[in-house]
Write a protein that holds these residues in place. Structure first.
Motif, PDB file in Angstrom:
ATOM      1  N   PRO A 299       0.293   9.052   7.384  1.00 57.75           N
ATOM      2  CA  PRO A 299       0.976  10.093   5.670  1.00 57.75           C
ATOM      3  C   PRO A 299       0.974   7.842   5.354  1.00 57.75           C
ATOM      4  O   PRO A 299       2.419   7.224   5.697  1.00 57.75           O
ATOM      5  N   VAL A 300       1.401   8.039   4.227  1.00 54.62           N
ATOM      6  CA  VAL A 300       1.587   7.165   2.892  1.00 54.62           C
ATOM      7  C   VAL A 300       1.621   7.659   2.205  1.00 54.62           C
ATOM      8  O   VAL A 300       1.653   8.777   0.988  1.00 54.62           O
ATOM      9  N   ILE A 301       2.207   6.956   1.019  1.00 56.89           N
ATOM     10  CA  ILE A 301       2.391   6.768  -0.485  1.00 56.89           C
ATOM     11  C   ILE A 301       1.096   6.364  -1.543  1.00 56.89           C
ATOM     12  O   ILE A 301       0.675   5.122  -0.444  1.00 56.89           O
ATOM     13  N   TRP A 302       0.607   7.365  -1.927  1.00 59.89           N
ATOM     14  CA  TRP A 302      -0.025   7.326  -3.520  1.00 59.89           C
ATOM     15  C   TRP A 302      -0.523   7.734  -4.339  1.00 59.89           C
ATOM     16  O   TRP A 302       0.201   8.906  -4.906  1.00 59.89           O
TER      17      TRP A 302
ATOM     18  N   TRP B 125       3.786   5.616  13.958  1.00 61.78           N
ATOM     19  CA  TRP B 125       4.049   4.561  14.829  1.00 61.78           C
ATOM     20  C   TRP B 125       3.766   3.313  13.786  1.00 61.78           C
ATOM     21  O   TRP B 125       4.183   1.884  14.376  1.00 61.78           O
ATOM     22  N   ARG B 126       2.613   2.691  12.935  1.00 59.78           N
ATOM     23  CA  ARG B 126       1.836   1.795  12.306  1.00 59.78           C
ATOM     24  C   ARG B 126       3.462   1.632  11.410  1.00 59.78           C
ATOM     25  O   ARG B 126       3.043  -0.268  11.250  1.00 59.78           O
ATOM     26  N   TYR B 127       3.951   2.018  10.823  1.00 58.13           N
ATOM     27  CA  TYR B 127       5.120   1.857   9.899  1.00 58.13           C
ATOM     28  C   TYR B 127       5.972   1.321  10.296  1.00 58.13           C
ATOM     29  O   TYR B 127       6.001  -0.152  10.378  1.00 58.13           O
ATOM     30  N   ARG B 128       6.263   1.632  12.129  1.00 57.68           N
ATOM     31  CA  ARG B 128       6.980   0.328  12.494  1.00 57.68           C
ATOM     32  C   ARG B 128       6.442  -0.196  13.443  1.00 57.68           C
ATOM     33  O   ARG B 128       7.626  -1.478  12.942  1.00 57.68           O
ATOM     34  N   ASP B 129       5.659  -0.369  13.354  1.00 56.79           N
ATOM     35  CA  ASP B 129       5.203  -1.582  13.900  1.00 56.79           C
ATOM     36  C   ASP B 129       4.584  -2.867  12.301  1.00 56.79           C
ATOM     37  O   ASP B 129       4.744  -4.159  12.828  1.00 56.79           O
TER      38      ASP B 129
ATOM     39  N   ILE C 279       0.730   0.674   4.682  1.00 59.61           N
ATOM     40  CA  ILE C 279       0.963   1.188   6.167  1.00 59.61           C
ATOM     41  C   ILE C 279       2.393   0.963   5.506  1.00 59.61           C
ATOM     42  O   ILE C 279       3.334   1.777   5.952  1.00 59.61           O
ATOM     43  N   ALA C 280       3.065  -0.261   4.273  1.00 61.16           N
ATOM     44  CA  ALA C 280       4.641  -0.019   4.300  1.00 61.16           C
ATOM     45  C   ALA C 280       4.905   0.643   3.771  1.00 61.16           C
ATOM     46  O   ALA C 280       6.136   1.476   3.807  1.00 61.16           O
ATOM     47  N   THR C 281       4.085   1.464   2.937  1.00 59.13           N
ATOM     48  CA  THR C 281       4.896   2.283   1.720  1.00 59.13           C
ATOM     49  C   THR C 281       4.842   4.250   2.386  1.00 59.13           C
ATOM     50  O   THR C 281       5.749   4.746   2.539  1.00 59.13           O
ATOM     51  N   GLY C 282       4.846   3.867   3.913  1.00 60.62           N
ATOM     52  CA  GLY C 282       4.637   4.682   5.137  1.00 60.62           C
ATOM     53  C   GLY C 282       6.953   4.665   5.355  1.00 60.62           C
ATOM     54  O   GLY C 282       7.667   5.311   5.708  1.00 60.62           O
ATOM     55  N   PHE C 283       7.409   4.002   4.389  1.00 63.89           N
ATOM     56  CA  PHE C 283       9.187   3.452   4.353  1.00 63.89           C
ATOM     57  C   PHE C 283       9.260   5.058   3.812  1.00 63.89           C
ATOM     58  O   PHE C 283      10.061   5.449   4.050  1.00 63.89           O
TER      59      PHE C 283
END
Length: 916
Positions: A565-568, A258-262, A301-305
């Motif tokens: 989850p994020v991209i790293w 949900w943090r990505y949605r926010d 957080i944006a990398t949650g895409f």
């Protein structure tokens, strides 16, 4: 006299030149408009990216000029009669005639191909792949119409440059524009478009009664500032991002995203430039560090895409196979969202219709191949958020390291936040007494062993490992290079799930590390290893309090924390090589490739890094032919119901031709150069146009000449999205909550929708105002999405979906008439209607006006009165049934029950669930 004649001739020349000059020299064939469609329709199936029958292909220019298997040249420039292509097409021999087993070409198609070849077979790049140049805005006032005097209405209709382009196409198609919609209709339309919510009654009254010339602009500006704006456009972006609150596939367990949605919601409301929005989502982890060696939390957080890809937790699956599936999905999604091209085709072969090589797919995939996620059960890497005592421990550890070895502080801080780099235990090479536990992790029994290949031990002073066991005396021993090699470390495994830190003997270089387990008391108990990291020893070993710091560090890594989850990016030893998959098979590796973009488009500048950050910057560069076109078209489609290019997901040669190509390019250039990628400016430009403000009413001529409103001869009339239908019902009944952000919620839905046999999860209806929050906050389970939304064409979000193909089915009426959300909205609406009128007729009139802001017609009112009377009779005869319809309020009368039935019908009306 001569002077006057000369002046007169000059005026005549100017007048003549102002009209379209006839083509005195004959028509020249246009490759893109006339030839390419014929080749795609009749030839590419056998002579394109999928097949090259007879070693002949028309996909690339050089291929059509090269001899085929027969030794003959398909296309001989300047000589159609000598071209094997034409000879085969016109041949009467069934063994030679082309297309083989296909529909023969029509005479006019053959003549087009002949003329094209005779004219030199000029090859051209498809329009959408060419650099965008700013077109001239068509003039509506010129010497031809005495600068607007001869057609006053037409020349004074435009309110902006958009309208000039539209007017030109209307005239070409013998159509005229429509008058402006009435004010009540217009404010409802623009409110729904910009915020996803209808206007309030007071807002409608204010606009209707505002005589100021800028009254409409003030409405638009207010809507763009409304926080609901971000919620509306986030709903659109969630389909593109394939956002869900679960992992997908068979077990489809929960996932905290949900943090990505926010992040998306806040970005829209802040009007973050779209180029920045793009870069953060594709490469936020690679942006400049801001604190503790990390980019900002928002950027990570944006990398949650791209962590919205699915994770397969089904037993027996191969993690590398599904890591690759996620990788492929990221490539395909990136192309669909930003480049509007069916790039997925190229995974297995060169594109069948557009000149993109098979190899180009894997060069592009190389940009994404170093992401550290590996389809593991707990979905590392994650960004961790510490609170309370754990947050204090984090600061204590950081302070200690900064005191004794400041250069190590960033490395340790990064590890505490994202737990990278580390080796996931599924990469261990299993030896004796070993297996896979929890789908992804390494399990070993007494006297078992494994090999950790190719570990860089230079500078590593300790091993950090996540282990779990029930054995009482399990001891792990690490050996260098072989199973009986020098001992690197001995680890006593505690009886719990924990992170342990053990010292390593100093070694340099890359080595295989062998692991063996000795468990004399409990040899049959499994020891599970989740991950391991070889790290520098924490500094200050000889200082008081060191053991406490080590314990704090281990505790921080052990204790659960809120995370997403994020991209790293994996760098150095954690970077991967990328190979072509032969025929798209991930198990059959071809040549190694380096990151690059397709040759069809502008090359990546040399100064751009060859990673996701460089790729993201290339995607939104001015030289990229596609991004601005695709994004502008996407927003246009949301407002008008169809894009200027109808196939918003396909701008290639098989996609729909743009109805207003010059308008699309003009908007794209304005978006990049004048608007500086600000979406609010783009949307304002569109909704302020006379084109957008037209009435949606039609007539016989428009129905015949422009049935689908392709030429924009009237305003948009489109059914509301799934989220808007629900949000409108809540808003008009006064139930909707304005609460924003936070974890997803579970509003009421019919029973027995969820089936979660693995996790035992259930749908627990949210309490309080969370029950009435907007659709964008609804918990999204991929295998069982919120049912009323799927009925209104929302996708499952297993994959990216660029547009929802609107349907009209009886199930939709069943939702709005029977779903608990709509029943409660109807009851609440009926209570308000009852207060607004003394008679049933007055109450029904008021209900219709509250939903549409229009007066109800007598015929419609008669129908509603009939429904009301029948319901009232039924409830008076069967009073016990009142409780079955009035389940939310305290007032339970037959009259209110009948009015609730009527309100339910009102919520289901076509012009209520439609934007007019």
């Amino acid at each position: 006299m001569n002077k006057r004649i000369f002046i007169g001739l000059g005026i005549v020349a100017i007048l003549i030149s102002s009209f379209t000059w006839p083509d005195w020299f004959g028509h020249r064939v246009d490759y893109n408009a006339e030839v390419k469609p014929i080749l795609n329709k009749h030839c590419m199936g056998c002579h394109g990216g999928v097949k090259k029958a007879g070693d002949v292909s028309f996909l690339f220019e050089h291929e059509m000029l090269e001899p085929g298997k027969s030794g003959k040249i398909p296309v001989v420039r300047g000589n159609a009669d000598a071209s094997e292509m034409i000879r085969r097409i016109v041949s009467e021999d069934p063994d030679e005639k082309m297309p083989k087993n296909g529909t023969p070409l029509k005479e006019n198609e053959i003549e087009i191909l002949k003329q094209w070849i005779n004219e030199g077979a000029q090859w051209d790049t498809h329009w959408s792949y060419k650099r965008i140049e700013r077109p001239e805005v068509p003039a509506t006032r010129s010497i031809r119409n005495l600068y607007g005097l001869l057609n006053w209405d037409e020349s004074h209709w435009p309110t902006g440059d958009i309208d000039h382009f539209v007017l030109e196409k209307l005239k070409e198609n013998n159509l005229t524009f429509s008058p402006e919609a009435d004010r009540a209709t217009l404010i409802r339309r623009v409110s729904l478009d910009l915020t996803g919510l209808p206007p309030t009654e007071q807002e409608v009254r204010n606009f209707v009664n505002d005589p100021a010339p800028d009254a409409y602009e003030k409405v638009v500006d207010r809507l763009l500032k409304n926080p609901a704006y971000g919620e509306r456009w986030t709903s659109m972006w969630m389909d593109l991002a394939r956002y869900a609150d679960t992992k997908g596939y068979e077990s489809d367990g929960g996932r905290t995203m949900w943090r990505y949605r926010d992040y998306v919601l806040k970005s829209f409301n802040a009007d973050k430039p779209f180029d920045q929005f793009t870069i953060e989502q594709l490469a936020g982890d690679l942006l400049p560090e801001q604190k503790d060696g990390l980019p900002s939390d928002d950027n990570i957080i944006a990398t949650g895409f791209h962590r919205n890809t699915m994770t397969n937790n089904e037993g027996g699956t191969d993690d590398e196979e599904f890591r690759t599936a996620a990788l492929i999905d990221r490539v395909n999604t990136t192309w669909e969202v930003w480049q509007g091209t069916t790039f997925a085709c190229i995974q297995c072969h060169s594109h069948p219709y557009d000149p993109i090589n098979h190899e180009d797919y894997y060069k592009y995939m190389a940009f994404f191949n170093n992401a550290r996620d590996e389809d593991v059960w707990d979905e590392w890497p994650k960004l961790r958020f510490y609170k309370g005592e754990d947050s204090a421990r984090v600061e204590k550890v950081k302070s200690w390291i900064k005191q004794y070895e400041p250069g190590q502080a960033e490395e340790v801080s990064r590890f505490m936040r994202v737990m990278e780099p580390k080796i996931n235990a599924h990469n261990f090479v299993k030896g004796d007494q070993s297996t896979v536990l929890l789908i992804s992790y390494y399990g070993v029994k007494g006297r078992g062993n494994a090999r950790i290949p190719n570990v860089n031990l230079t500078g590593a002073g300790s091993i950090v490992m996540n282990v779990s066991t029930k054995a009482e005396d399990a001891v792990l021993t690490l050996h260098l290079d072989k199973l009986d090699g020098p001992v690197l470390s001995t680890i006593k495994v505690p009886k719990r799930d924990t992170v342990i830190i053990s010292p390593l003997s100093p070694v340099t270089g890359k080595h295989d590390v062998f692991l063996s387990l000795n468990s004399t008391k409990s040899p049959e108990e499994w020891v599970r290893i989740t991950w391991a990291a070889f790290q520098k020893t924490l500094p200050g070993a000889n200082k008081p309090g060191y053991s406490e710091i080590m314990q704090d560090y281990a505790t921080i890594l052990t204790r659960p924390a809120e995370s997403m989850p994020v991209i790293w990016e994996g760098k150095d030893d954690f970077a991967r090589k990328t190979n072509v998959f032969v025929r798209g098979n991930w198990m059959v590796k071809g040549a190694e490739v380096q990151p690059d973009v397709p040759r069809l488009l502008a090359p990546m500048p040399k100064e751009f890094s060859r990673d996701r950050l460089g790729l993201a910057r290339w995607i939104v560069s001015r030289e990229n032919a596609l991004t601005a076109r695709v994004i502008v078209n996407r927003y246009w489609e949301q407002l008008f119901g169809h894009g200027i290019v109808e196939t918003v997901e396909d701008f290639g040669s098989q996609g729909a031709e743009p109805t207003h190509r010059e308008l699309l390019d003009w908007l794209a250039v304005e978006f990049m150069e004048k608007d500086q990628w600000h979406v609010k400016k783009l949307l304002k430009r569109i909704v302020m146009s006379a084109t957008y403000r037209q009435s949606s009413r039609t007539d016989r001529q428009r129905q015949e000449e422009d049935p689908y409103n392709r030429w924009l001869s009237r305003g948009p009339r489109v059914r509301l999205s799934a989220e808007q239908v629900r949000d409108q019902a809540l808003a008009c009944s006064g139930l909707i909550s304005k609460k924003m952000y936070g974890p997803s919620v579970m509003p009421p839905q019919p029973d027995k929708i969820w089936q979660s046999p693995y996790s035992g999860e259930s749908w627990v209806v949210s309490a309080g105002e969370d029950k009435y929050r907007r659709g964008v906050y609804t918990y999204w389970k991929r295998t069982a999405p919120y049912p009323s939304m799927t009925t209104f064409d929302a996708p499952s979000r297993e994959f990216c979906q660029s547009r929802r193909i609107l349907t009209n089915t009886p199930l939709q009426a069943l939702v709005t008439l029977n779903d608990p959300v709509y029943l409660e909205a109807a009851e609440k609406l009926a209570e308000t209607m009852k207060k607004r009128g003394k008679t049933p007729q007055e109450q029904l009139r008021e209900g219709y006006r509250m939903l549409t802001f229009q007066p109800i017609g007598n015929k419609s009112l008669d129908v509603l009165m009939k429904i009301y009377r029948e319901a009232l009779t039924n409830y008076k005869n069967k009073p016990a049934e009142v409780d079955s319809i009035l389940v939310y309020g305290k007032n339970k009368t037959p009259e209110l029950a009948a009015l609730t039935i009527s309100a339910n019908v009102l919520l289901n009306l076509d012009n209520v669930v439609t934007k007019e």
